[in-house]
Design an enzyme around this catalytic site. Sequence first.
Site, mmCIF file in Angstrom:
data_model
loop_
_atom_site.group_PDB
_atom_site.id
_atom_site.type_symbol
_atom_site.label_atom_id
_atom_site.label_comp_id
_atom_site.label_asym_id
_atom_site.label_seq_id
_atom_site.Cartn_x
_atom_site.Cartn_y
_atom_site.Cartn_z
ATOM 1 N N ALA A 1 0.813 -1.213 0.000
ATOM 2 C CA ALA A 1 0.000 0.000 0.000
ATOM 3 C C ALA A 1 0.847 1.264 0.000
ATOM 4 O O ALA A 1 0.314 2.374 -0.082
ATOM 5 C CB ALA A 1 -0.928 -0.011 1.210
ATOM 6 N N ALA B 1 -2.103 -8.945 -6.874
ATOM 7 C CA ALA B 1 -1.612 -7.582 -7.106
ATOM 8 C C ALA B 1 -0.191 -7.592 -7.661
ATOM 9 O O ALA B 1 0.148 -6.824 -8.566
ATOM 10 C CB ALA B 1 -1.669 -6.777 -5.808
ATOM 11 N N ASP C 1 1.276 -9.967 -9.410
ATOM 12 C CA ASP C 1 1.254 -10.444 -10.798
ATOM 13 C C ASP C 1 0.790 -9.326 -11.735
ATOM 14 O O ASP C 1 1.315 -9.157 -12.838
ATOM 15 C CB ASP C 1 0.305 -11.643 -10.930
ATOM 16 C CG ASP C 1 0.676 -12.767 -9.979
ATOM 17 O OD1 ASP C 1 1.879 -12.936 -9.663
ATOM 18 O OD2 ASP C 1 -0.238 -13.474 -9.521
#
Lengths: 314, 314, 314, 314, 314, 314
Positions: free
Chosen positions: A227, A254, A256
Amino acid sequence: MTDLVTFGETMALFAARRTGPLRFARDFDLGLGGAESNVAIGVSRLGHDVTWVGRVGDDEFGELIASTLRAERVDARAIPDPDAPTGLMIKGRRTADLIDVRYYRKDSAGSRLSPADLDPALIAGARALHVSAITPALSPSARAAVRHAIDAARAAGVLVSLDVNYRKALWTREEAGAWLRSVIADVDVVFATEDEARLIADTDDPDDPVALAKALGPRHVLLKFGARGAMELSDDQVRHAEPYKVTEVDPVGAGDAFAAGWLADWLAGADPDRRLRTACAAGAFAVTSQGDWESLPRRADLDLLRPTSEGVSR
Amino acid sequence: MTDLVTFGETMALFAARRTGPLRFARDFDLGLGGAESNVAIGVSRLGHDVTWVGRVGDDEFGELIASTLRAERVDARAIPDPDAPTGLMIKGRRTADLIDVRYYRKDSAGSRLSPADLDPALIAGARALHVSAITPALSPSARAAVRHAIDAARAAGVLVSLDVNYRKALWTREEAGAWLRSVIADVDVVFATEDEARLIADTDDPDDPVALAKALGPRHVLLKFGARGAMELSDDQVRHAEPYKVTEVDPVGAGDAFAAGWLADWLAGADPDRRLRTACAAGAFAVTSQGDWESLPRRADLDLLRPTSEGVSR
Amino acid sequence: MTDLVTFGETMALFAARRTGPLRFARDFDLGLGGAESNVAIGVSRLGHDVTWVGRVGDDEFGELIASTLRAERVDARAIPDPDAPTGLMIKGRRTADLIDVRYYRKDSAGSRLSPADLDPALIAGARALHVSAITPALSPSARAAVRHAIDAARAAGVLVSLDVNYRKALWTREEAGAWLRSVIADVDVVFATEDEARLIADTDDPDDPVALAKALGPRHVLLKFGARGAMELSDDQVRHAEPYKVTEVDPVGAGDAFAAGWLADWLAGADPDRRLRTACAAGAFAVTSQGDWESLPRRADLDLLRPTSEGVSR
Amino acid sequence: MTDLVTFGETMALFAARRTGPLRFARDFDLGLGGAESNVAIGVSRLGHDVTWVGRVGDDEFGELIASTLRAERVDARAIPDPDAPTGLMIKGRRTADLIDVRYYRKDSAGSRLSPADLDPALIAGARALHVSAITPALSPSARAAVRHAIDAARAAGVLVSLDVNYRKALWTREEAGAWLRSVIADVDVVFATEDEARLIADTDDPDDPVALAKALGPRHVLLKFGARGAMELSDDQVRHAEPYKVTEVDPVGAGDAFAAGWLADWLAGADPDRRLRTACAAGAFAVTSQGDWESLPRRADLDLLRPTSEGVSR
Amino acid sequence: MTDLVTFGETMALFAARRTGPLRFARDFDLGLGGAESNVAIGVSRLGHDVTWVGRVGDDEFGELIASTLRAERVDARAIPDPDAPTGLMIKGRRTADLIDVRYYRKDSAGSRLSPADLDPALIAGARALHVSAITPALSPSARAAVRHAIDAARAAGVLVSLDVNYRKALWTREEAGAWLRSVIADVDVVFATEDEARLIADTDDPDDPVALAKALGPRHVLLKFGARGAMELSDDQVRHAEPYKVTEVDPVGAGDAFAAGWLADWLAGADPDRRLRTACAAGAFAVTSQGDWESLPRRADLDLLRPTSEGVSR
Amino acid sequence: MTDLVTFGETMALFAARRTGPLRFARDFDLGLGGAESNVAIGVSRLGHDVTWVGRVGDDEFGELIASTLRAERVDARAIPDPDAPTGLMIKGRRTADLIDVRYYRKDSAGSRLSPADLDPALIAGARALHVSAITPALSPSARAAVRHAIDAARAAGVLVSLDVNYRKALWTREEAGAWLRSVIADVDVVFATEDEARLIADTDDPDDPVALAKALGPRHVLLKFGARGAMELSDDQVRHAEPYKVTEVDPVGAGDAFAAGWLADWLAGADPDRRLRTACAAGAFAVTSQGDWESLPRRADLDLLRPTSEGVSR
């Protein structure tokens, strides 16, 4: 002719609909997942020709994998293995914030991949090869297949991309580190979290991302901070990318997506700032819906999301 | 005798249960939606007699619309059109934060509304007329119907309420602006976002809400700032309303709920501070559940939510 | 090179999960359906190369259609139309035995098919062309497209297959009959129910299937009797096929499956008895699950079902 | 031999799947809930032997309750009452933040609990007794049963634990206060919110938690502040616990989980700091999934969540 | 003290909600299944004490199995195996009439059962031992466990019950036949279909059920004819049971239910006519709902169904 | 002015989605049901004005009942009772063929109906009054209400219709019989099964439907034989109606639908043959979908079903 070749194990995926201990989940959706096929779909949606190679069982789940990849315009070379079933993933959430993934992939068709499954001419005809460090952990033959593919790519001057994707259920940090260090010199692009980077890099300052990236070695190093965004070290230049602010529904996939975004823009010859922004945007899309790859963006979708600030700074 | 007359197109609504590209949604709920019928339900739940007029297909979806409005105590004059089907909306979410709405309403029954469908005596017998600027964008006859209704209301001294509700899928900003400017002098209450207000108003300072509101002209101007609350300019007095803090599930319908809250309290003769607070509370309820109108409040519900501060300031 | 070319309109399909009036259905599944694409999938699953051509909207439903056909190994030439949306079907059941289908296909992308969309070389390179009499009822350009395709096939000596598929919602019996009679002389294979055959054939004994079949004219006439089996008149020989006994879940798509089975075995050069049995088996599979095409068989599946007696008699 | 005895009414629970007015909820899950059985399950999962006693109807819901408790390794003494049905709870959410619970428990089997149902020897053989102030509000016989159980525990030197659990649907604040004050001197541990504590305590400074806790009297006083953590006054020492930060899915059951965590660690002889942390962790788990008790932690789960800071301060 | 001991492999079960090829099923229910645990539940519901022994993974599915059996009052000795996961079953329907079951049980925890897991004293203390011929096909240690258990039962004079339950996915007819013939002399009760009986019996007239039953050898032979009822040869007397007429929802588990009904009535000392009727009734209940065991009857349920005629004839 | 007045208790209804013991049902739909409101909806759909009177709780379920009846164009006088909740029904299926219904209606709002709730002028202004013998079993005041209504109808010459609807959960056969015999002389139309007729009639030949009907007394006697059709004795003429052949989904509500069909055609002045056929058709529709009333037909639907033979014979 294909732009990108990738290969690995893709599994049928039973995803629990509710949060809580898996034994109370009761309702499951059937889908599929696999790090490399997620990347293949992501790059295909962004406009490039992608070939994925993998073994599947000669069963309904194998057909599910092959047909879904075809649907996504991936040239799916799903080799049916008469002697082993398609592997399975079971995905739930212990709490809204704790993903719980289990595998039934031991001796699966996907783990039986071997060098003979990967035609060197296919790789030599592509512009990039993408592998993950999940595959070498599946079986000796799969490990040999990765080495074989990297060698074929090096020999043909094809870009070699590696996503570390460390899976503690498959091997120890020591085993993974040894293998990663044995191939890193042959890699042009590496995707890693800081913790994954430390499996490979030998540096006095392992908490400094720049030092860590430099110690890894490849020409393009992508460090993912979740994040908190991402960082790229390419040709000695450091770029920092702000994260996109989205409501997270499912974080799986995420990384990938990030790799797919970066590779698609490398194939498109995009400038490095934009390439990193595309990687972040693709990663942001991946977390916005259930499923590991369903929400991956097409080019036209990329503008739907906005980074929290201007996106990339140097 | 009815307190409020409204009319327009209401459609059957297929709402996707999951977030992600619509083609992966698979599970849909059948419901219904329409800006003016949402207002009708909202005002009815707050205790007033409401009549809604509209054309529907002579089909199951038309009956769904008519029966649902009856259920909500709306006097539903759903005119079955033998020659056209009920229009459809398909609603999904590309991401948790990006609503994706598509329409199948071209040549629909609802778009075939005409002046003859609206009895002037019905309007003259009411205390208020509410229209949205969606209707004039549907067809020439529907546009004539709006003009016809406004004229009937003006002639009888009935309050004329207009929600701008700009829909770019239906007409351009220029087309909408021209039509809005042609009716604004006959309007007593206007509901708009700042961006919608700029379709109508000619002001040197379009970023100043107060200047914008004054430039619009009607006696009551309601500007909606989404999660930042709302503003009312009535009889030259400006009031600011704090937003209510709720967990948003589905933003569609919030503007209609706001209009319903305001109109219900105008009908009830509530004092202006309370009227604006009711409008905000109704808007807050609208976003708390899936569905465009299902969560609208009854009087007794209004106290269940609390504004972030004292609510309204002057 | 493709074995079979077919074309037509394929629509997104909302299928109600429950039996009863549609307005109470509430839960719907998203899928897709279209007579010719059902045939395309059926022939592809039985091992042949199939090309499907059609217009779709430049929207999620168009992508759903294109990707699903690719998944089924159909060479899907889904032409995105920027000016019209993908058509819709809504499918429910008034009672367990009464299917209720509604369309939103007027001016849809699929209905805008035109001769220019169909490359004569594509047809000339195939071994068979399959059309349905739904397409000519969609629009003048679509009607011209069918004529254009049949002409291209005749010119190249390609087998012309026609499924009557009469849809009373689209045109009258007179209109349909006139068109059918205008093309029947150019058709090699025709699929029809007895009632459909009477749209074309002029016979003194319309209740005698053999007389009816002979009056139709084409070299291969297939008459379908629903749960009572089927009959083939080919090269003046009559064959009767016993029905398969299966638990029916959804009858929609059975006729398309029958055509697919017959065409696949014609392409495979199967002997006529077996060809008719394959047609019946495919039709039987189609009714065993919800969805118009999902349950269509692969070659290996054909033996899973058994006809009620020996299957075909002469 | 059992470690903990508890008793009360457990009900079948219909939980709405969607947010909004209950009449639009349509889809419900069947489960079960009851304050004391939630505690029983919580303590059992944390490794102790627990006996729960209660009356249920001689019906499917009674069997649901008995079998679910057995599944959770609770020694369930579910006494089937031939003359009354199992009580029901209906649980929905008016908005995401407003839980809406209704009961069908008047004259239910569970409310007919009486002193004769509680064997004093069972209680005397345990190390702790846990009651809630819901039970005395159900019926005179149930109220007598609580008194009877507390007396049996006192006589045998068994720890008496009380969760105030004030339910305004069952009795007034005055009634509840009178009863609570009649038993508080016989209680060793009390669990309460600040508002509940004010039902019992007589203090000049009711807004000061420490003063409030001291005024309550028992040796162990646990005050729960919801999302702001909790406080313990034990043996004149005050401890403050930081809340755990989790995504809340359903707040119902958090208080029961807190009590279960505290009691389990008291039974385990844990040090007071850890005991309070376990209570908070259990409470945090309870809110992470739908269902009142399904997500309660086992010992091994406790480390999956982290408090917002170091957890407990003195 | 327990009445019946049984053991074997129980698996987590993902059951598809829709009919059709498994790859289109999408929605699955999580449950559990295992031939012997189905029998255990069936006998327990009919009022006897049952102990089930088996290995499960140290995972959520293992806990699902153990807790579900406890819920059903089965003394579940679910031995958690730290080195292998709980096995899986995937159950769908290719058509309404064709069940499609796949296993992920190779090297599963359940297949690692060994003689050491089965305490001879436990068996010696029971009145009956029930085994299936699935277990010997799982692994050499599991095969040894069955032999070990039969020997313990023989030594203690405990009734030995065997359900043939031939699974072609696990071993060949030759392998199964050899093993079955090696134990049949030590068996008191055998349950088999006619086809299964032919794996064991050597008779000149394999199509004559009575001859077949006699050739098998055990004192009690139960031949199951599916929808055509069943036959018992006990102490040289032949009984024929009429089937119960019920609407079949899911046939899986019917054989286990039949065995449970028979064993429960043997334990209860019921007369042979009634015992056979109970077996048939239990089998009938098993097919009336989804799930392998959920619909099994309690004593009070048995009268809810009626056989097609008087039930049992001699 | 209304054509038909009816009254009674309508309850919220939780209907299990799956077949099997209720404790495994897990998924429930919320709806509503009540014998008289089912009749009210049925008559309204067939084109007549109907008033329904009943007490409901001042809660969401009461609003669900009132709004659903309004949706169905029934003039719903749902009197909110501040002191009692809306009653509940729980409906499941033990097997596909065994419906399992439980009630939570003791002291419910609906059971508190009293004579004062029924305005004699309302009844006197109608053409028919319909009551069921469920209402007198609910409470003394409800029983008085039925008597009161019948008296009002008799006084005004309004047709009195009675459906016996014997519910053994509410009263004994003796109690029901006594009450029925006390009112039968004041009844013009009675609906009953043969078994229900025997509660009232005193005849030497209780197995002869004609004798049974004659012994009942009212001018119109309707005997229902379930899947075997129905019989009417009116003005000394006997008519037999063939059943309609439909796939049964849920039998609940068939009797109410039959009464609704008969009453609607009596109100319409249809000839007796047609009236009986409409009754049977309405009954057939009722069983074709889940829900007690949702599938009831409109006039235009009646022709969708066909009786097994010509329908009515004399």
